[in-house]
Enzyme design. Structure first.
Site, PDB file in Angstrom:
ATOM      1  N   GLY A 101       0.831  -1.201   0.000  1.00 57.16           N
ATOM      2  CA  GLY A 101       0.000   0.000   0.000  1.00 57.16           C
ATOM      3  C   GLY A 101       0.864   1.247   0.000  1.00 57.16           C
ATOM      4  O   GLY A 101       1.950   1.284  -0.584  1.00 57.16           O
ATOM      5  N   SER A 102       0.397   2.278   0.718  1.00 53.93           N
ATOM      6  CA  SER A 102       1.049   3.588   0.656  1.00 53.93           C
ATOM      7  C   SER A 102       2.452   3.584   1.257  1.00 53.93           C
ATOM      8  O   SER A 102       3.196   4.544   1.074  1.00 53.93           O
ATOM      9  CB  SER A 102       0.190   4.624   1.364  1.00 53.93           C
ATOM     10  OG  SER A 102      -1.064   4.684   0.725  1.00 53.93           O
ATOM     11  N   THR A 103       2.818   2.525   2.035  1.00 50.51           N
ATOM     12  CA  THR A 103       4.186   2.500   2.540  1.00 50.51           C
ATOM     13  C   THR A 103       5.169   2.369   1.398  1.00 50.51           C
ATOM     14  O   THR A 103       6.363   2.566   1.566  1.00 50.51           O
ATOM     15  CB  THR A 103       4.410   1.323   3.526  1.00 50.51           C
ATOM     16  OG1 THR A 103       4.148   0.102   2.829  1.00 50.51           O
ATOM     17  CG2 THR A 103       3.490   1.412   4.728  1.00 50.51           C
ATOM     18  N   PHE A 104       4.664   2.026   0.215  1.00 48.22           N
ATOM     19  CA  PHE A 104       5.508   1.859  -0.963  1.00 48.22           C
ATOM     20  C   PHE A 104       5.849   3.209  -1.608  1.00 48.22           C
ATOM     21  O   PHE A 104       6.737   3.307  -2.443  1.00 48.22           O
ATOM     22  CB  PHE A 104       4.761   0.971  -1.979  1.00 48.22           C
ATOM     23  CG  PHE A 104       5.618   0.451  -3.101  1.00 48.22           C
ATOM     24  CD1 PHE A 104       6.418  -0.667  -2.938  1.00 48.22           C
ATOM     25  CD2 PHE A 104       5.628   1.097  -4.345  1.00 48.22           C
ATOM     26  CE1 PHE A 104       7.200  -1.145  -3.975  1.00 48.22           C
ATOM     27  CE2 PHE A 104       6.402   0.625  -5.383  1.00 48.22           C
ATOM     28  CZ  PHE A 104       7.201  -0.511  -5.196  1.00 48.22           C
ATOM     29  N   LYS A 105       5.122   4.248  -1.187  1.00 48.39           N
ATOM     30  CA  LYS A 105       5.244   5.535  -1.891  1.00 48.39           C
ATOM     31  C   LYS A 105       6.644   6.122  -1.786  1.00 48.39           C
ATOM     32  O   LYS A 105       7.094   6.841  -2.680  1.00 48.39           O
ATOM     33  CB  LYS A 105       4.188   6.516  -1.378  1.00 48.39           C
ATOM     34  CG  LYS A 105       2.803   6.189  -1.945  1.00 48.39           C
ATOM     35  CD  LYS A 105       1.718   7.051  -1.344  1.00 48.39           C
ATOM     36  CE  LYS A 105       0.363   6.680  -1.951  1.00 48.39           C
ATOM     37  NZ  LYS A 105      -0.761   7.191  -1.156  1.00 48.39           N
TER      38      LYS A 105
END
Lengths: 613, 377
Positions: free
Chosen positions: A321-325
């Site tokens: 999820g957004s931790t990949f951003k």
């Protein structure tokens, strides 16, 4: 007459000489045989006779302990009372067991095991009927010993995990070797030897095991021991000191229990990779396994939907999820696709051909730069990078930060996760990569999978200035401190890393940040972080219209809440990665847990005891 | 010459008899008996019970008996030869019949104080009977084929009875001892050559008559390692025991093979093994040397005897003793199959000792009276 007698006498003398000759030859033959047996082959026969009489019995070595970084005991050996019967002194095993049943409880299974053992082993070896006797049972047997023929109580050693289940996934447990184990290692034939089945117990089984001792005994032809000749006690196994901190483990475990039905959390040193805490919740009681778990207990563990036997910190693979951003952002910065001044406008959605990709914030973020995109988790900013950046450069950055491969702890259950690229899709589905899939990948959705430990490693590599840190659990093997690991560094532009960290800091410490509610108040201990939400079930347009929200779904269909964090924001020392399975949004469910872990770690000043970098 | 001697040419005073008493032979016998007591003391794990004490008492009694018999005139043996033979045959028959009528196959008669094995006594009886038969045959008569009929009958009857027990070992000893006497008496040597040839031809037939266990023994003898835990076990363990004794042995009472029971029948048939293990090559050669010296003394005694009966008697008994020793030691050293033949005076067992000591009594009496002639007819 006389002539004939003389004649007869002469014949007799001749024949006597003949007989004496034959006898002499026979004795020469016997002498030759004696020479052959006793002089020529004497040495060989001496060895044979020694082998005949000497029985070598191997003794299991004392297994090494597993300790935490301060010397607290995760695993040790404790004395254990066992009751034996001597086959020589009983009429039948059935009768002996039935007599014992008047005093202690013996299950049918235990009786069957005893009968099996009796058939397998030497007639003069005591047969174990039951182990783990309580004090009451021991005294009950001792009291009635005069009427219990051939019964003996002996002391053995059992593996014990005094801290219970918190660290069970890491430390593991021991059990009796299987037949296959014995085939591969004859050492395991030693009676009473236990081998590691999971975790550190299994991974470091060899140093923990030690060197078996042996007892050389003189036995007679029936294998009865006549006397002990010499005993070699063997070498005790090495103690293993872990980087884990038992108190921290307890803290994390309890903290997870407050927020989660199932989840995991990792606390790691950002620089040297020492894992101070790693909890997969819920856990199990390893003591039940070291004594042979009962069927009922096993069923409870097996049927629990929270999967207590799984080590989710290593084996759970979730869409990041957004931790990949941060990965997408760094990849774009390093590739020169964007710089600190690059902005995109977020109207709440992103159109690609006929397809529309939504931002999590329907009303949109307005004008967004990279710092704000991370702090407020603007999806559209990252969608916008997809075309120019391309999946290959995103995948390469993900790999450089530790995704897509095991982190090297060595646990067999550790998942590799998945970093998708064009070649992977071709191989896996025999299809070409679609641009829409890159758009999804920028925000960590789609095919991408990461484990909690990978997310912790990723965060550490971002915040420690670019050293390719790897996690480590072993601080010392026996008396040997493991050398402080030296990691290669990646030449990321420090300015780019600063932007990423600024975004993560703002995410927690800026009023507009998504995790502002979970900031650390203590000055100097503030953390930075990034939330993530991993979809389990995609909510369709129709469902959304019908008012279906994540919180109203059945527990096992709800999103996983993720949070990665570091602290302090100036010169970061610790990183944490928290996954609350089916916990909903990352900011609300996982961030408070990460905050408390990092706050506690700083209060305890973990890792400052000589092994901090 | 005294008057008495004139009246009775066979008369000797007690002093004369003592002077002629074969001290050397009896000394050697005593030494062998002593070795036996030592062996059995060790076999009992350094204890007088259960074997050593009884062995010593028996040996003492029989030794005194043998010394006493030495003072008897050999004519008594001449007179007793056929009746003794007959008694032994009857006893053999009785033992065989007991087996047949269902008292279980046995080789002995229980006398209460000892188990009497008629087959052991038969070894003496056959020597005496054959010696008597040939004592009055001239060379010419002996060389006549027809004169072989009676000795053959005398031999075949007990041999048949013994083999029927079944006791192949004793059968072989009886046959060999009998043939020895026939040869010493002067039968043409080619008979034996021919006989050996015929035996070789008959072996396949004999094989058919053998019991399963006897065949197995022969087969495992040929390749003992093929069945190390079965029938070949005894030979293998015995060889290990003897071989591990080395040059000087493991020391008295220190024989591990024997004391840890790897050795079967250590107090009877395998007693020489026990001795060899504890005393090594030196000890074994010492015992075999004693036996060889004894045999030489016997041959010498026989050669110097005046009458054919005495000569055949002494030499026959010597062959007898020789056969016991050679068969027993060859067996324990793995040279021949396992046959139940003891090492007399070493092995625990009453009848074999009685039989052998009876023999030495007879030999003693021949020695003492070697210059005295037997009445003819």
């Amino acid at each position: 007459m006389l002539d004939s007698e003389r004649n007869q006498s002469q014949t007799f003398t001749r024949r006597t000489i003949l007989v004496a000759g034959v006898q002499g030859l026979a004795f020469i033959g016997l002498g030759a045989r004696l020479t052959q047996l006793q002089i020529v082959e004497g040495g060989r026969y001496k060895t044979l006779s020694e082998n005949n009489r000497i029985d070598v019995q191997f003794l299991p070595p004392l297994r090494g302990r597993v300790l935490d970084d301060q010397g607290a005991v995760f695993a040790e050996n404790i004395q254990d009372f066992r009751v034996f019967v001597l086959p020589e002194q009983i009429k039948s095993i059935d009768e002996a067991v039935d007599h014992l049943r008047d005093v202690i409880t013996i299950s049918e299974d235990e009786k069957k095991e005893a009968i099996k053992r009796m058939k397998k082993q030497n007639r003069f070896m005591p047969i174990m009927i039951r182990d783990h006797l309580s004090w009451d049972e021991v005294s009950a047997i001792e009291l009635r010993l005069p009427e219990l023929d051939g019964v003996q109580v002996r002391i053995g050693l059992t593996r014990s995990y005094p801290l219970g289940g918190n660290s069970a996934h890491i430390v593991g447990y021991v059990g009796a070797p299987t037949e296959k184990d014995v085939e591969n290692n004859p050492l395991y034939k030693i009676p009473d030897v236990k081998i590691g089945k999971t975790g550190i117990e299994r991974l470091y089984n060899d140093p923990l095991l030690g060197t078996p001792g042996s007892s050389r005994r003189e036995v007679d032809v029936r294998g009865r021991i006549v006397r002990e000749l010499e005993t070699d006690k063997g070498v005790k196994g090495d103690d293993i000191t872990l980087t884990l901190n038992a108190n921290m483990q307890e803290f994390i475990s309890q903290r997870l229990a407050q927020n989660a039905r199932s989840g995991s959390a990792i606390l790691m040193d950002a620089h040297n990779g020492d894992v101070y805490g790693m909890i997969s919740y819920p856990s199990f009681d390893p003591n039940k396994f070291s004594v042979g778990i009962s069927h009922q207990d096993w069923q409870i563990y097996r049927d629990d939907i929270a999967k207590p036997m799984n080590n989710k910190a290593l084996s759970g693979a979730y869409p990041p999820g957004s931790t990949f951003k941060m990965i997408t952002a760094l990849a774009a910065l390093e590739a020169g696709v964007i710089d600190e001044g690059t902005t995109y406008y977020c109207p709440g959605h992103f159109d690609l051909g006929k397809a529309r990709f939504h931002c999590w914030k329907p009303q949109g973020h307005g004008t967004v730069d990279v710092v704000k995109a991370i702090a407020e988790s603007c999806d559209v900013f990252f969608y916008s990078l997809a075309r120019e950046l391309g999946i290959e450069r995103i995948a390469a950055m993900a790999r450089r930060l530790g995704l897509g491969t095991e982190t090297g702890l060595g646990f067999s259950e550790e998942a590799k996760g998945l970093v998708p690229d064009k070649m992977w899709k071709r191989r896996r589905y025999n299809e070409s990569w679609m641009h829409g899939e890159t758009v999804n990948a920028t925000i960590g959705q789609g095919y991408t999978l990461a484990t909690p430990i990978q997310l912790a490693v990723m965060t550490a590599r971002l915040v420690n200035g670019g050293s390719i840190v790897k996690p480590r659990l072993i601080k010392a093997l026996g008396d040997h401190m493991q050398p402080s690991p030296v990691f290669p560094t990646r030449s990321f532009d420090p300015k780019h890393l600063d932007l990423i960290l600024q975004g993560m800091s703002n995410c927690v410490n800026d009023t507009t940040g998504t995790a502002y509610g979970s900031r650390i108040w203590e000055p100097g201990m503030e953390m930075g972080g990034k939330s993530g939400t991993a979809q389990v079930k995609r909510i369709t347009k129709a469902e959304r219209a019908a008012g279906v929200r994540n919180e109203t779904l059945a527990w096992h269909l709800r999103h996983h809440a993720l949070f990665v964090a570091y602290a302090p924001i100036i010169n970061p020392r610790y990183v944490a990665s928290v996954v609350i399975e089916h916990g909903g949004g990352g900011s609300s469910a996982a961030a408070p847990v990460a905050r408390d872990i990092l706050f506690e770690a700083q209060k305890r000043n973990l890792g400052d005891g000589g092994n901090a970098s | 010459m005294s008057i008495i001697q004139t009246l009775d040419p066979s008369y000797m005073s007690l002093q004369d008899k003592w002077r002629r008493f074969p001290i050397m032979i009896f000394l050697i016998v005593a030494m062998i008996g002593g070795v036996g007591v030592m062996c059995l003391y060790s076999a009992g794990s350094g204890s007088w019970s259960p074997w050593a004490f009884q062995h010593l008492v028996r040996f003492g009694v029989f030794y005194v008996m043998a010394v006493g018999l030495s003072f008897l005139h050999p004519r008594y043996w001449y007179i007793a030869a056929y009746p003794f033979y007959t008694i032994c045959v009857v006893m053999l028959l009785a033992v065989d019949l007991m087996g047949v009528i269902g008292m279980g196959a046995q080789r002995w008669i229980n006398l209460g104080f000892m188990q009497l094995q008629p087959s052991e006594l038969m070894k003496i009886a056959i020597v005496m009977a054959l010696a008597r038969f040939y004592s009055h045959r001239t060379q010419e008569e002996t060389r006549r084929f027809s004169s072989l009929l009676v000795p053959a009958g005398l031999m075949l009857l007990p041999v048949g009875l013994v083999i029927a027990q079944p006791d192949l070992g004793t059968g072989v000893v009886l046959t060999a001892a009998g043939l020895g006497i026939i040869m010493l008496a002067g039968a043409p040597l080619w008979w034996f050559g021919a006989g050996a040839g015929m035996l070789a031809a008959a072996l396949p037939v004999l094989w058919n008559f053998m019991h399963e266990y006897q065949r197995k023994r022969v087969l495992t003898f040929i390749d003992p390692e093929s069945d190390p835990l079965g029938a070949g076990y005894h030979i293998t363990q015995s060889k290990i025991a003897i071989g591990s004794g080395g040059l000087t042995g493991k020391g008295y009472l220190e024989g591990t093979q024997s004391h840890l029971d790897f050795l079967p029948e250590k107090q009877t048939d395998f007693v020489f093994t026990l001795w060899s293990e504890e005393w090594g090559f030196m000890g074994s050669i010492f015992v075999l040397g004693l036996v060889l010296t004894l045999l030489i003394k016997l041959a010498d005694t026989a050669r110097l005897s005046r009458t054919q009966f005495s000569r055949l008697l002494v030499m026959g008994l010597g062959i007898n003793y020789f056969l016991y020793i050679v068969i027993n030691t060859s067996m324990v050293m793995g040279l021949i199959p396992v046959v139940g033949v003891p090492f007399p005076l070493l092995s625990y067992g009453g009848t074999a000792m009685l039989s052998v000591m009876l023999g030495f009594g007879v030999i003693g009496s021949v020695c003492v009276h070697k210059d005295v002639k037997l009445p003819r007819g």
